[in-house]
Design an enzyme around this catalytic site. Structure first.
Site, PDB file in Angstrom:
ATOM      1  N   ASP A 129       0.843  -1.201   0.000  1.00  0.00           N
ATOM      2  CA  ASP A 129       0.000   0.000   0.000  1.00  0.00           C
ATOM      3  C   ASP A 129       0.881   1.254   0.000  1.00  0.00           C
ATOM      4  O   ASP A 129       2.037   1.207   0.416  1.00  0.00           O
ATOM      5  CB  ASP A 129      -0.840   0.063   1.288  1.00  0.00           C
ATOM      6  CG  ASP A 129      -2.024  -0.894   1.261  1.00  0.00           C
ATOM      7  OD1 ASP A 129      -2.213  -1.592   0.254  1.00  0.00           O
ATOM      8  OD2 ASP A 129      -2.746  -0.931   2.267  1.00  0.00           O
ATOM      9  N   ARG A 179      -0.914  -0.604  -8.596  1.00  0.00           N
ATOM     10  CA  ARG A 179      -2.322  -0.305  -8.316  1.00  0.00           C
ATOM     11  C   ARG A 179      -2.418   1.223  -8.246  1.00  0.00           C
ATOM     12  O   ARG A 179      -1.825   1.849  -7.381  1.00  0.00           O
ATOM     13  CB  ARG A 179      -2.751  -0.900  -6.990  1.00  0.00           C
ATOM     14  CG  ARG A 179      -4.202  -0.511  -6.646  1.00  0.00           C
ATOM     15  CD  ARG A 179      -4.444  -0.468  -5.163  1.00  0.00           C
ATOM     16  NE  ARG A 179      -4.216  -1.747  -4.576  1.00  0.00           N
ATOM     17  CZ  ARG A 179      -3.665  -1.877  -3.360  1.00  0.00           C
ATOM     18  NH1 ARG A 179      -3.277  -0.845  -2.665  1.00  0.00           N
ATOM     19  NH2 ARG A 179      -3.494  -3.071  -2.863  1.00  0.00           N
TER      20      ARG A 179
HETATM   21  C1  LIG Z   1      -8.371  -1.555  -4.051  1.00  0.00           C
HETATM   22  C2  LIG Z   1      -8.044  -0.230  -3.454  1.00  0.00           C
HETATM   23  C3  LIG Z   1      -6.855  -0.043  -2.784  1.00  0.00           C
HETATM   24  C4  LIG Z   1      -6.522   1.201  -2.238  1.00  0.00           C
HETATM   25  N1  LIG Z   1      -5.297   1.389  -1.671  1.00  0.00           N
HETATM   26  C5  LIG Z   1      -4.932   2.633  -1.284  1.00  0.00           C
HETATM   27  C6  LIG Z   1      -3.617   2.906  -0.821  1.00  0.00           C
HETATM   28  O1  LIG Z   1      -2.774   1.999  -0.714  1.00  0.00           O
HETATM   29  N2  LIG Z   1      -3.299   4.182  -0.494  1.00  0.00           N
HETATM   30  C7  LIG Z   1      -4.205   5.220  -0.608  1.00  0.00           C
HETATM   31  O2  LIG Z   1      -3.859   6.381  -0.358  1.00  0.00           O
HETATM   32  N3  LIG Z   1      -5.464   4.981  -1.025  1.00  0.00           N
HETATM   33  C8  LIG Z   1      -5.853   3.726  -1.352  1.00  0.00           C
HETATM   34  N4  LIG Z   1      -7.125   3.508  -1.797  1.00  0.00           N
HETATM   35  C9  LIG Z   1      -8.164   4.569  -1.626  1.00  0.00           C
HETATM   36  C10 LIG Z   1      -8.157   5.565  -2.790  1.00  0.00           C
HETATM   37  O3  LIG Z   1      -7.021   6.401  -2.724  1.00  0.00           O
HETATM   38  C11 LIG Z   1      -9.411   6.462  -2.749  1.00  0.00           C
HETATM   39  O4  LIG Z   1      -9.424   7.212  -1.573  1.00  0.00           O
HETATM   40  C12 LIG Z   1     -10.718   5.699  -2.848  1.00  0.00           C
HETATM   41  O5  LIG Z   1     -10.646   4.657  -3.749  1.00  0.00           O
HETATM   42  C13 LIG Z   1     -11.877   6.652  -3.274  1.00  0.00           C
HETATM   43  O6  LIG Z   1     -11.610   7.228  -4.498  1.00  0.00           O
HETATM   44  P1  LIG Z   1     -12.240   6.731  -5.893  1.00  0.00           P
HETATM   45  O7  LIG Z   1     -11.100   6.481  -6.812  1.00  0.00           O
HETATM   46  O8  LIG Z   1     -13.128   5.601  -5.693  1.00  0.00           O
HETATM   47  O9  LIG Z   1     -12.933   8.007  -6.498  1.00  0.00           O
HETATM   48  P2  LIG Z   1     -14.013   9.032  -5.911  1.00  0.00           P
HETATM   49  O10 LIG Z   1     -13.983  10.189  -6.824  1.00  0.00           O
HETATM   50  O11 LIG Z   1     -13.764   9.255  -4.465  1.00  0.00           O
HETATM   51  O12 LIG Z   1     -15.324   8.226  -6.084  1.00  0.00           O
HETATM   52  C14 LIG Z   1     -15.908   7.866  -7.311  1.00  0.00           C
HETATM   53  C15 LIG Z   1     -17.299   7.315  -7.033  1.00  0.00           C
HETATM   54  O13 LIG Z   1     -17.189   6.060  -6.340  1.00  0.00           O
HETATM   55  C16 LIG Z   1     -18.112   5.981  -5.286  1.00  0.00           C
HETATM   56  N5  LIG Z   1     -17.376   5.936  -4.006  1.00  0.00           N
HETATM   57  C17 LIG Z   1     -16.079   6.235  -3.791  1.00  0.00           C
HETATM   58  N6  LIG Z   1     -15.734   6.061  -2.508  1.00  0.00           N
HETATM   59  C18 LIG Z   1     -16.841   5.660  -1.893  1.00  0.00           C
HETATM   60  C19 LIG Z   1     -17.128   5.320  -0.551  1.00  0.00           C
HETATM   61  N7  LIG Z   1     -16.196   5.368   0.408  1.00  0.00           N
HETATM   62  N8  LIG Z   1     -18.393   4.942  -0.264  1.00  0.00           N
HETATM   63  C20 LIG Z   1     -19.347   4.881  -1.215  1.00  0.00           C
HETATM   64  N9  LIG Z   1     -19.124   5.198  -2.513  1.00  0.00           N
HETATM   65  C21 LIG Z   1     -17.902   5.576  -2.839  1.00  0.00           C
HETATM   66  C22 LIG Z   1     -18.989   7.191  -5.382  1.00  0.00           C
HETATM   67  O14 LIG Z   1     -20.112   6.876  -6.177  1.00  0.00           O
HETATM   68  C23 LIG Z   1     -18.126   8.187  -6.094  1.00  0.00           C
HETATM   69  O15 LIG Z   1     -18.877   9.140  -6.795  1.00  0.00           O
HETATM   70  C24 LIG Z   1      -7.462   2.277  -2.335  1.00  0.00           C
HETATM   71  C25 LIG Z   1      -8.662   2.085  -3.015  1.00  0.00           C
HETATM   72  C26 LIG Z   1      -8.966   0.874  -3.570  1.00  0.00           C
HETATM   73  C27 LIG Z   1     -10.263   0.724  -4.300  1.00  0.00           C
END
Ligand SMILES: Cc1cc2nc3c(=O)[nH]c(=O)nc-3n(C[C@H](O)[C@H](O)[C@H](O)COP(=O)(O)OP(=O)(O)OC[C@H]3O[C@@H](n4cnc5c(N)ncnc54)[C@H](O)[C@@H]3O)c2cc1C
Length: 306
Positions: A129, A179
């Site tokens: 991560d 990722r």
């Molecule tokens: C598999 C995976 C591994 C990850 N690993 C890391 C890491 O190692 N380090 C790190 O900094 N971050 C990590 N993240 C978190 C990432 O950085 C984002 O904060 C998170 O994925 C939300 O952003 P988004 O790309 O989904 O986009 P957003 O613009 O936040 O969301 C897009 C759409 O997805 C939906 N959505 C997003 N989040 C949510 C929620 N919490 N609840 C409900 N609906 C939601 C909504 O409909 C939103 O409109 C990880 C995420 C995933 C999926």
């Protein structure tokens, strides 16, 4: 609201008290099937029927002594054995600070190498991560050393960081497994893009740069760690335009978020992996999930008291 929730995630007083409250335990169930690894493995077995593979992470960050880090490494070795015995296409994702990075980088590397070697026995990727930006350079340098000895390892990169396009170019020659996420921490303007539109544009740019690297012959494996289906579709159309097959990236989403889309994408032939978290130290992680979509606070309140 986002800033307030991220502040709450870091607040020690709240971290010690909130998770003990029954209604908070109830609310977290939306994003986590249970605190024990068995619940996470059971959830993964159910996803298999929908053609969705899995990834597991035990929640917890910075340990304060190496004995704790050793226990985390041992725990993950046990988990890898359980994944294998259940016949799951499951991978593991670790946080370096949970494996002792703040205390002893060499011992942490030894732990991660041991986990990667065990994951390799069954053809699995071991993911690292990305944490707050203070760790970015150290984590990337760590990954460069890890990848040199263990090819089956992957790293998370955050599109909101201004440095990421350069990191993509730096890692391409290694044939990296990346990722790509938007980024989950509160970062300053000097290191990270703040506006949603800017972060989204960077996300597409970084993903396309990685796909172009693949097209140019680098052994890139790309995971799109996002729930933003609009961006996934935009990247998919650029991938098709490059003449790359649909399986050139894997969509990685979190347990409990956009499950309908996870199933739809899998049914359309995309590779989809669901990251399932478990563990007792869920509070800061859960607060970051609320911060990503503050309307979740309303869902959380409903779940607590409904
Ligand atoms: C598999 C995976 C591994 C990850 N690993 C890391 C890491 O190692 N380090 C790190 O900094 N971050 C990590 N993240 C978190 C990432 O950085 C984002 O904060 C998170 O994925 C939300 O952003 P988004 O790309 O989904 O986009 P957003 O613009 O936040 O969301 C897009 C759409 O997805 C939906 N959505 C997003 N989040 C949510 C929620 N919490 N609840 C409900 N609906 C939601 C909504 O409909 C939103 O409109 C990880 C995420 C995933 C999926």
């Amino acid at each position: 609201m986002r800033r307030l929730l991220l502040w709450m995630a870091r607040n020690r007083w709240l971290r010690e008290r909130l998770p003990k409250l029954w209604f908070a335990k109830r609310a977290v169930r939306r994003f986590m099937p249970g605190e024990d690894p068995g619940s996470a493995l059971d959830a993964a077995v159910k996803f298999r029927a929908d053609g969705i593979t899995s990834e597991f992470t035990r929640l917890g960050e910075n340990v304060t002594n190496m004995a704790e880090a050793d226990a985390v490494a041992d725990h993950y070795l046990g988990l890898l054995a359980d994944i294998e015995s259940r016949g799951l296409d499951g991978e593991v994702s670790v946080k370096l600070t949970q494996l002792g990075y703040d205390l002893d980088v060499e011992a942490t590397l030894a732990h991660v190498q041991r986990l990667a070697a065990t994951a390799a026995e069954n053809g699995r990727t071991l993911w690292v991560d990305m944490e707050g930006s203070a760790y970015a350079e150290g984590t990337i340098a760590f990954y460069e050393r890890l990848k040199a000895t263990h090819d089956n390892t992957g790293l998370c990169l955050q599109a909101y960081l201004r440095r990421t396009p350069a990191d993509v170019q730096r890692l391409l020659p290694l044939g990296p497994r990346i990722r790509l996420v938007k980024g989950a921490y509160a970062e300053s303007e000097s290191v990270a893009f703040q506006k949603r539109a800017e972060v989204d544009a960077e996300y597409v740019k970084d993903a396309v740069a990685l796909l172009r690297g693949l097209k140019d012959g680098h052994a890139v494996k790309l995971g799109l760690g996002t729930h933003d289906v609009r961006l996934i579709e935009e990247i998919a159309s650029q991938m098709t335009a490059m003449g790359l097959p649909k399986t050139s990236f894997e969509v990685q989403m979190l347990y409990g978020i956009r499950m309908d889309q996870q199933r739809r994408l899998a049914s359309e032939g995309y590779l989809v992996r669901d990251l399932i978290a478990y563990g007792e130290a869920w509070y800061p992680w859960y607060m970051r999930r609320l911060a990503e979509r503050p309307v979740n606070v309303i869902f959380a309140l409903r779940q607590m008291f409904g």
